[in-house]
Design a protein around this motif. Structure first.
Motif, PDB file in Angstrom:
ATOM      1  N   VAL A 212       0.751  -1.090   0.025  1.00  0.00           N
ATOM      2  CA  VAL A 212       0.090   0.124   0.219  1.00  0.00           C
ATOM      3  C   VAL A 212       0.939   1.445   0.121  1.00  0.00           C
ATOM      4  O   VAL A 212       0.617   2.074  -0.804  1.00  0.00           O
ATOM      5  CB  VAL A 212      -0.859  -0.094   1.130  1.00  0.00           C
ATOM      6  CG1 VAL A 212      -1.485   1.322   1.435  1.00  0.00           C
ATOM      7  CG2 VAL A 212      -1.998  -1.236   1.092  1.00  0.00           C
ATOM      8  N   THR A 216       0.880   3.920  -2.924  1.00  0.00           N
ATOM      9  CA  THR A 216       0.484   5.227  -2.864  1.00  0.00           C
ATOM     10  C   THR A 216       1.600   6.263  -2.629  1.00  0.00           C
ATOM     11  O   THR A 216       1.304   7.474  -2.761  1.00  0.00           O
ATOM     12  CB  THR A 216      -0.632   5.186  -1.704  1.00  0.00           C
ATOM     13  OG1 THR A 216       0.331   5.160  -0.471  1.00  0.00           O
ATOM     14  CG2 THR A 216      -1.530   4.426  -1.845  1.00  0.00           C
ATOM     15  N   SER A 258      -7.069   2.616  -9.623  1.00  0.00           N
ATOM     16  CA  SER A 258      -5.885   2.531  -8.721  1.00  0.00           C
ATOM     17  C   SER A 258      -6.139   2.102  -7.464  1.00  0.00           C
ATOM     18  O   SER A 258      -5.377   1.504  -6.745  1.00  0.00           O
ATOM     19  CB  SER A 258      -5.161   3.694  -8.849  1.00  0.00           C
ATOM     20  OG  SER A 258      -6.036   4.761  -7.772  1.00  0.00           O
ATOM     21  N   ILE A 259      -7.492   2.435  -6.806  1.00  0.00           N
ATOM     22  CA  ILE A 259      -7.790   1.852  -5.674  1.00  0.00           C
ATOM     23  C   ILE A 259      -8.058   0.036  -5.428  1.00  0.00           C
ATOM     24  O   ILE A 259      -7.842  -0.441  -4.451  1.00  0.00           O
ATOM     25  CB  ILE A 259      -8.919   2.682  -5.057  1.00  0.00           C
ATOM     26  CG1 ILE A 259      -8.620   4.030  -5.202  1.00  0.00           C
ATOM     27  CG2 ILE A 259      -9.384   2.099  -3.576  1.00  0.00           C
ATOM     28  CD1 ILE A 259      -9.936   5.105  -4.679  1.00  0.00           C
ATOM     29  N   MET A 262      -5.819  -2.570  -4.200  1.00  0.00           N
ATOM     30  CA  MET A 262      -5.368  -2.518  -2.785  1.00  0.00           C
ATOM     31  C   MET A 262      -6.681  -2.836  -1.699  1.00  0.00           C
ATOM     32  O   MET A 262      -6.601  -3.661  -0.958  1.00  0.00           O
ATOM     33  CB  MET A 262      -4.909  -0.928  -2.112  1.00  0.00           C
ATOM     34  CG  MET A 262      -3.519  -1.056  -2.656  1.00  0.00           C
ATOM     35  SD  MET A 262      -2.829   0.540  -2.760  1.00  0.00           S
ATOM     36  CE  MET A 262      -4.052   1.127  -3.794  1.00  0.00           C
ATOM     37  N   VAL A 263      -7.803  -2.529  -2.254  1.00  0.00           N
ATOM     38  CA  VAL A 263      -9.114  -2.983  -1.660  1.00  0.00           C
ATOM     39  C   VAL A 263      -8.926  -4.552  -1.566  1.00  0.00           C
ATOM     40  O   VAL A 263      -9.029  -5.136  -0.494  1.00  0.00           O
ATOM     41  CB  VAL A 263     -10.177  -2.512  -2.062  1.00  0.00           C
ATOM     42  CG1 VAL A 263     -11.406  -2.796  -1.245  1.00  0.00           C
ATOM     43  CG2 VAL A 263     -10.216  -0.906  -1.942  1.00  0.00           C
ATOM     44  N   PHE A 266      -6.281  -5.887   0.789  1.00  0.00           N
ATOM     45  CA  PHE A 266      -6.723  -5.688   2.137  1.00  0.00           C
ATOM     46  C   PHE A 266      -7.779  -6.430   2.467  1.00  0.00           C
ATOM     47  O   PHE A 266      -7.617  -7.185   3.652  1.00  0.00           O
ATOM     48  CB  PHE A 266      -7.218  -4.097   2.288  1.00  0.00           C
ATOM     49  CG  PHE A 266      -7.697  -4.052   3.885  1.00  0.00           C
ATOM     50  CD1 PHE A 266      -6.887  -4.011   4.822  1.00  0.00           C
ATOM     51  CD2 PHE A 266      -9.096  -3.893   3.855  1.00  0.00           C
ATOM     52  CE1 PHE A 266      -7.355  -3.610   6.190  1.00  0.00           C
ATOM     53  CE2 PHE A 266      -9.608  -3.488   5.368  1.00  0.00           C
ATOM     54  CZ  PHE A 266      -8.619  -3.278   6.346  1.00  0.00           C
ATOM     55  N   LEU A 267      -8.852  -6.719   1.869  1.00  0.00           N
ATOM     56  CA  LEU A 267     -10.005  -7.592   2.403  1.00  0.00           C
ATOM     57  C   LEU A 267      -9.529  -9.028   2.513  1.00  0.00           C
ATOM     58  O   LEU A 267      -9.612  -9.737   3.148  1.00  0.00           O
ATOM     59  CB  LEU A 267     -11.257  -7.390   1.479  1.00  0.00           C
ATOM     60  CG  LEU A 267     -12.030  -6.347   1.440  1.00  0.00           C
ATOM     61  CD1 LEU A 267     -13.046  -6.140   0.174  1.00  0.00           C
ATOM     62  CD2 LEU A 267     -12.405  -5.865   2.685  1.00  0.00           C
TER      63      LEU A 267
ATOM     64  N   LEU B 128      -6.344   3.529   1.689  1.00  0.00           N
ATOM     65  CA  LEU B 128      -5.732   2.664   0.557  1.00  0.00           C
ATOM     66  C   LEU B 128      -5.811   3.630  -0.700  1.00  0.00           C
ATOM     67  O   LEU B 128      -5.222   3.202  -1.729  1.00  0.00           O
ATOM     68  CB  LEU B 128      -6.547   1.454   0.103  1.00  0.00           C
ATOM     69  CG  LEU B 128      -6.701   0.412   1.369  1.00  0.00           C
ATOM     70  CD1 LEU B 128      -7.681  -0.738   0.966  1.00  0.00           C
ATOM     71  CD2 LEU B 128      -5.383  -0.052   1.637  1.00  0.00           C
ATOM     72  N   PRO B 130      -4.459   6.627  -2.932  1.00  0.00           N
ATOM     73  CA  PRO B 130      -3.129   7.192  -2.953  1.00  0.00           C
ATOM     74  C   PRO B 130      -3.496   8.517  -2.678  1.00  0.00           C
ATOM     75  O   PRO B 130      -4.454   9.327  -3.081  1.00  0.00           O
ATOM     76  CB  PRO B 130      -2.958   7.153  -4.602  1.00  0.00           C
ATOM     77  CG  PRO B 130      -3.610   6.009  -5.072  1.00  0.00           C
ATOM     78  CD  PRO B 130      -4.873   5.575  -4.120  1.00  0.00           C
ATOM     79  N   PRO B 131      -2.606   9.241  -2.175  1.00  0.00           N
ATOM     80  CA  PRO B 131      -2.802  10.776  -1.529  1.00  0.00           C
ATOM     81  C   PRO B 131      -3.082  11.911  -2.510  1.00  0.00           C
ATOM     82  O   PRO B 131      -3.802  12.734  -2.400  1.00  0.00           O
ATOM     83  CB  PRO B 131      -1.279  11.025  -0.940  1.00  0.00           C
ATOM     84  CG  PRO B 131      -0.872   9.712  -0.563  1.00  0.00           C
ATOM     85  CD  PRO B 131      -1.344   8.728  -1.465  1.00  0.00           C
TER      86      PRO B 131
END
Lengths: 284, 310
Positions: A212, A216, A258-259, A262-263, A266-267, B128, B130-131
């Protein structure tokens, strides 16, 4: 009796209400993001903002992967670069932090306390102190504007995760590896055969957190990468954010994509995750 | 007794020897970090300090100027002073709010109700993002004209605010945005809350302790190592706020969201004044160090360790 049961029930309801309200607040910006990704530009900037896209369009997504589109921004390249960097960094971090964390947790050394203080102080020093000389080194060895610049350091350990790994290994009873050591097993065998299986939760936590953070991370790629073909997602997105307002829908779609990885990560890992990052030193 | 004393004496005799053959396995296993520490930490730290005493643009050779960079920063550079103030503002306001929210969320997620995993995921998912995307997202939320937030305010008859374009609100807006990712610290609290033995609560209940007392006398002391850890990491992170300035506000309006890292980045990589930027970095480091030492000094009073961790 029934009164107290009623009270328990009410408390439960209140808990769910509180949890849900907070949940909605946290989810609201993302829901808007997803909704925007299916809107036309004129609907995104329309006032008052609406939740439901009308008309519902998917061209924001298809345009990201269509190199003939006038708004094309090498999005697939950013994704591939981010994947290469993130996977590389995770592999490097896991290998190096397991080895070094084990050394700090278990192996004798006269200078261990001194080295441990240095380890902790590397956490304290801001990357900006180190970044200029490292930039110079990278410039001299032609690492600038290559993905190597981001991946290679991971193989030399990450102080935060070494600390993490050390704390976790120290929580494992010493008798386990001592017994194996007396039986003549080598240090490496002990680490590989006995400790590593027990370290599964902490390794999974390191994998998830490091993935992560790398995915990011904005500052490092911003400094070392310059050409569009080498950029990771985070800097790539920032680059075309400023260009044209008309790209808002496209950007929303890119952000959603892009998210997602990672989701999912994470899950899949969340069960181990909470176990792995505990280090209060008190186990029930 | 005699034996023990003799042993101690023997150890003492050896204690000034910095290396023994027994240490070799340690050095083999720790080699990646030791080598990395020299290349990516020790050498850069020394060089950076040297650069901070020079005029340096990375292309030509550094020219030694003594303490000139430091003196300029403290006496002539108003933007630098402004950036220090802004950064301290964030440490004073953003960090405590972060820590409290993280703990509150963790306490909520520690409730034993069905489906808690769904809420845990909901609170964590913002971390999660990105900034850069977060900043972009909040440009849409905060926009003066078509932003969601002003839309909501108008519904309640409150005049729209200039969230990012006024000197008064730019920092609070960034703080609120930061709270959206409180989930990262929350997980650390949650995992240490899970480690509080239930038996403690049970015996406290038998003694008639209220929920409030249990919170202050059991929960907080036991998770205090995590609070300590989050506080230290939070100080380090808050001093390094960067993306928010870079993407959301470009440091504006009127330098109201110029943070130290942002100014440092511009000085080094946009203006090529590497010597000056190195001096800033060292000032930043010293400030962080002072905070860390202060926290460490006070920690003995409030951080509770159940068993000595060796």
């Amino acid at each position: 009796m029934s009164k107290s049961r009623k009270k328990v029930f009410m408390v439960k309801i209140i808990k769910y209400v509180v949890l849900s309200v907070v949940g909605i607040i946290f989810m609201a910006p993302l829901i808007f993001l997803v909704s925007n990704s299916f809107k036309t530009f004129s609907q995104i900037i329309q006032f008052p903002p609406s939740l439901i896209p009308k008309p519902f369009i998917t061209t924001n997504y298809t345009a990201l992967f269509d190199s003939t589109d006038p708004n094309y921004i090498s999005f697939p390249t950013f994704i591939v670069n981010s994947l290469i960097v993130s996977v590389g960094v995770v592999i490097g971090t896991v290998i190096s932090t397991v080895l070094v964390g084990y050394a700090f947790a278990r192996l004798p050394c006269r200078l261990k306390n001194f080295l441990f203080i240095i380890l902790l102080s590397t956490l304290m020093i801001p990357p900006s102190v180190l970044v200029i000389p490292i930039f110079k080194i990278y410039r001299d060895i032609h690492f600038l504007n290559t993905l190597k610049a981001l991946i290679v350091p991971a193989f030399f350990g990450n102080a935060f995760f070494i600390f993490f790994m050390r704390q976790y290994i120290m929580g494992i009873p010493y008798e386990l590896d001592e017994a194996a050591y007396i039986d003549g097993a080598s240090r490496f065998t002990i680490l590989w055969k006995i400790l590593l299986p027990l370290c599964k939760p902490v390794i999974i936590s390191v994998v998830v957190l490091e993935f992560v953070w790398t995915w990011t991370d904005f500052y490092t790629p911003l400094i070392y990468l310059t050409s569009e073909s080498k950029m990771t997602l985070a800097v790539g997105l920032a680059m075309f954010q400023g260009q044209r307002q008309a790209l808002l829908g496209l950007l929303a779609a890119a952000t959603v994509i892009s998210i997602v990885p990672m989701v999912v990560l994470f899950l899949a890992a969340q069960k181990y995750f909470v176990e792995g990052i505990s280090f209060s030193g008190l186990k029930s | 007794m005699v034996n023990v004393k003799a042993k101690q004496k023997k150890q003492k005799k050896h204690s000034f020897v910095l290396f023994s053959r027994k240490d070799i396995p340690f050095y083999i296993f720790a080699a990646p970090w030791i080598i990395g520490m020299i290349i990516f930490f020790l050498y850069p730290a020394v060089m950076s300090f040297y650069y901070s005493l020079t005029d340096y643009d990375i292309i030509s050779k550094p020219v030694f100027v003594g303490l000139k960079n430091y003196i300029t920063l403290f006496t002539k550079d108003e933007i630098f002073m402004k950036s220090v103030q802004n950064t301290l503002y964030m440490v004073a306001f953003s960090l405590p709010l972060q820590l409290i929210l993280q703990l509150l969320l963790a306490l909520m997620l520690n409730w034993e109700v069905k489906g808690i995993g769904i809420f845990r995921a909901m609170y964590y998912i913002p971390v999660l993002v990105p900034p850069v995307s977060i900043s972009l997202l909040f440009t849409m939320v905060y926009d003066d004209n078509y932003g969601v937030l002003n839309g909501l305010l108008r519904l309640f008859g409150i005049p729209p605010q200039q969230w990012l374009t006024s000197v008064q609100l730019s920092k609070p807006s960034i703080i609120i945005m930061g709270l959206w990712t409180a989930g990262s610290g929350m997980l650390f609290y949650l995992s240490s809350l899970k480690n509080v033995p239930n038996s403690l609560y049970e015996s406290a209940s038998i003694d008639g302790a209220s929920a409030w007392t249990k919170m202050w006398k059991i929960t907080l002391p036991i998770i205090s190592p995590t609070i300590f850890f989050q506080l230290i990491m939070g100080v380090i992170a808050t001093f390094q706020l960067f993306t928010e300035s870079y993407v959301l506000t470009k440091g504006g309006p009127d330098y109201s969201s110029y943070f130290m890292m942002y100014y440092l980045y511009l000085t080094a990589f946009k203006e090529g004044r590497m010597g000056m930027a190195s001096a800033m970095a060292w000032i930043l480091f010293v400030i962080i160090l002072m905070f860390a030492v202060l926290i460490l000094k006070t920690s003995k009073k409030w951080v509770y360790y159940a068993e000595d961790e060796r």
